[in-house]
Design a protein around this motif. Sequence first.
Motif, PDB file in Angstrom:
ATOM      1  N   PRO A   1       0.826  -1.215   0.000  1.00 61.07           N
ATOM      2  CA  PRO A   1       0.000   0.000   0.000  1.00 61.07           C
ATOM      3  C   PRO A   1       0.855   1.259   0.000  1.00 61.07           C
ATOM      4  O   PRO A   1       2.066   1.217   0.266  1.00 61.07           O
ATOM      5  CB  PRO A   1      -0.798  -0.124   1.301  1.00 61.07           C
ATOM      6  CG  PRO A   1       0.069  -0.956   2.192  1.00 61.07           C
ATOM      7  CD  PRO A   1       0.769  -1.933   1.291  1.00 61.07           C
ATOM      8  N   ASP A   2       0.241   2.368  -0.271  1.00 60.98           N
ATOM      9  CA  ASP A   2       0.930   3.657  -0.251  1.00 60.98           C
ATOM     10  C   ASP A   2       1.574   3.893   1.116  1.00 60.98           C
ATOM     11  O   ASP A   2       0.965   3.615   2.161  1.00 60.98           O
ATOM     12  CB  ASP A   2      -0.045   4.798  -0.536  1.00 60.98           C
ATOM     13  CG  ASP A   2      -0.601   4.750  -1.950  1.00 60.98           C
ATOM     14  OD1 ASP A   2      -0.187   3.858  -2.716  1.00 60.98           O
ATOM     15  OD2 ASP A   2      -1.452   5.598  -2.274  1.00 60.98           O
ATOM     16  N   GLY A   3       2.803   4.402   1.102  1.00 56.15           N
ATOM     17  CA  GLY A   3       3.467   4.789   2.341  1.00 56.15           C
ATOM     18  C   GLY A   3       3.751   3.654   3.296  1.00 56.15           C
ATOM     19  O   GLY A   3       3.826   3.863   4.509  1.00 56.15           O
ATOM     20  N   HIS A   4       3.962   2.463   2.794  1.00 56.28           N
ATOM     21  CA  HIS A   4       4.156   1.300   3.667  1.00 56.28           C
ATOM     22  C   HIS A   4       5.539   1.276   4.320  1.00 56.28           C
ATOM     23  O   HIS A   4       5.681   0.825   5.449  1.00 56.28           O
ATOM     24  CB  HIS A   4       3.955   0.015   2.861  1.00 56.28           C
ATOM     25  CG  HIS A   4       4.090  -1.237   3.665  1.00 56.28           C
ATOM     26  ND1 HIS A   4       3.118  -1.668   4.549  1.00 56.28           N
ATOM     27  CD2 HIS A   4       5.098  -2.151   3.743  1.00 56.28           C
ATOM     28  CE1 HIS A   4       3.500  -2.795   5.116  1.00 56.28           C
ATOM     29  NE2 HIS A   4       4.698  -3.109   4.661  1.00 56.28           N
ATOM     30  N   PHE A   5       6.567   1.763   3.608  1.00 62.37           N
ATOM     31  CA  PHE A   5       7.943   1.636   4.081  1.00 62.37           C
ATOM     32  C   PHE A   5       8.485   2.959   4.618  1.00 62.37           C
ATOM     33  O   PHE A   5       8.133   4.034   4.139  1.00 62.37           O
ATOM     34  CB  PHE A   5       8.851   1.127   2.955  1.00 62.37           C
ATOM     35  CG  PHE A   5       8.541  -0.280   2.540  1.00 62.37           C
ATOM     36  CD1 PHE A   5       9.034  -1.355   3.252  1.00 62.37           C
ATOM     37  CD2 PHE A   5       7.744  -0.525   1.431  1.00 62.37           C
ATOM     38  CE1 PHE A   5       8.740  -2.649   2.883  1.00 62.37           C
ATOM     39  CE2 PHE A   5       7.443  -1.817   1.044  1.00 62.37           C
ATOM     40  CZ  PHE A   5       7.949  -2.888   1.775  1.00 62.37           C
TER      41      PHE A   5
END
Length: 260
Positions: A95-99
Amino acid sequence: MSPAGRDNPYLMPMLRSLPYFRGVLRAVEAYYYQDFELPSPVLDVGAGDGHFASVTFTQKLDVGLDPWLPSLKEAKQWGAYKGLVAATGAHTPFPDGHFASAISNSVLEHIPDIQAVLDETARVLRPGAPFLFCLPNPAYFTELGVPRLLPFLRKPYEAWFRRISRVHHADGPEVWQQRLEQAGFSVERWWHYFSPAAMRMLDWGHYFGAPSIPPRALTGKWLFSDADWNLALTARIVGRHADTAEDERGAFSFYVCRRL
């Protein structure tokens, strides 16, 4: 202070598991990562066989991403990642912004559609997340060793070397800055490394390293013995090229970026 050549603490560990010309280069790159904090979860874009991460990082990285299943199978044996995912860098299952951070070590130069990979890496990173990567620059081709000895072969040799090394992008900082900014990154710092002499060593190493082929074919390793006595002479001869000092004429570049 940066260690000079043979004092690089990553030289011997890399030489034990890689052809010497690759081991010297990887020792330099491994040293650079020690200066940076990589908040978890960490994404490695292009994990390959996992050897580099196993030597470079004391803690397991969260996810190693690579589209090639044989490489991921080997990476599992090195145990450098908490998880391994088979996917391309342009299409990841996150998903967006996972890391919270990401790295990519000598991988991006091999990917034809590089902008899509940079865009996807930015998508899965949180705002403010660091992204560290390294890869060849134009000197990778202009400082080859064989053409210096045989100048009449320069153009065909450069074309051949590009094909066998599968390098699609050996560009300067101005090109990478444009790509990165388009993807949503800011470039905080970059530097060149791996001197022209080191690049020539790497080029000639493809030929002088031929004795490593039989043990690789028979045992899966590049050496019949990785004992210090078997590596001492190699380290003495080529170890000077493991110098971690910046070099404005260097054939590789290291980038420190941040997700906007």
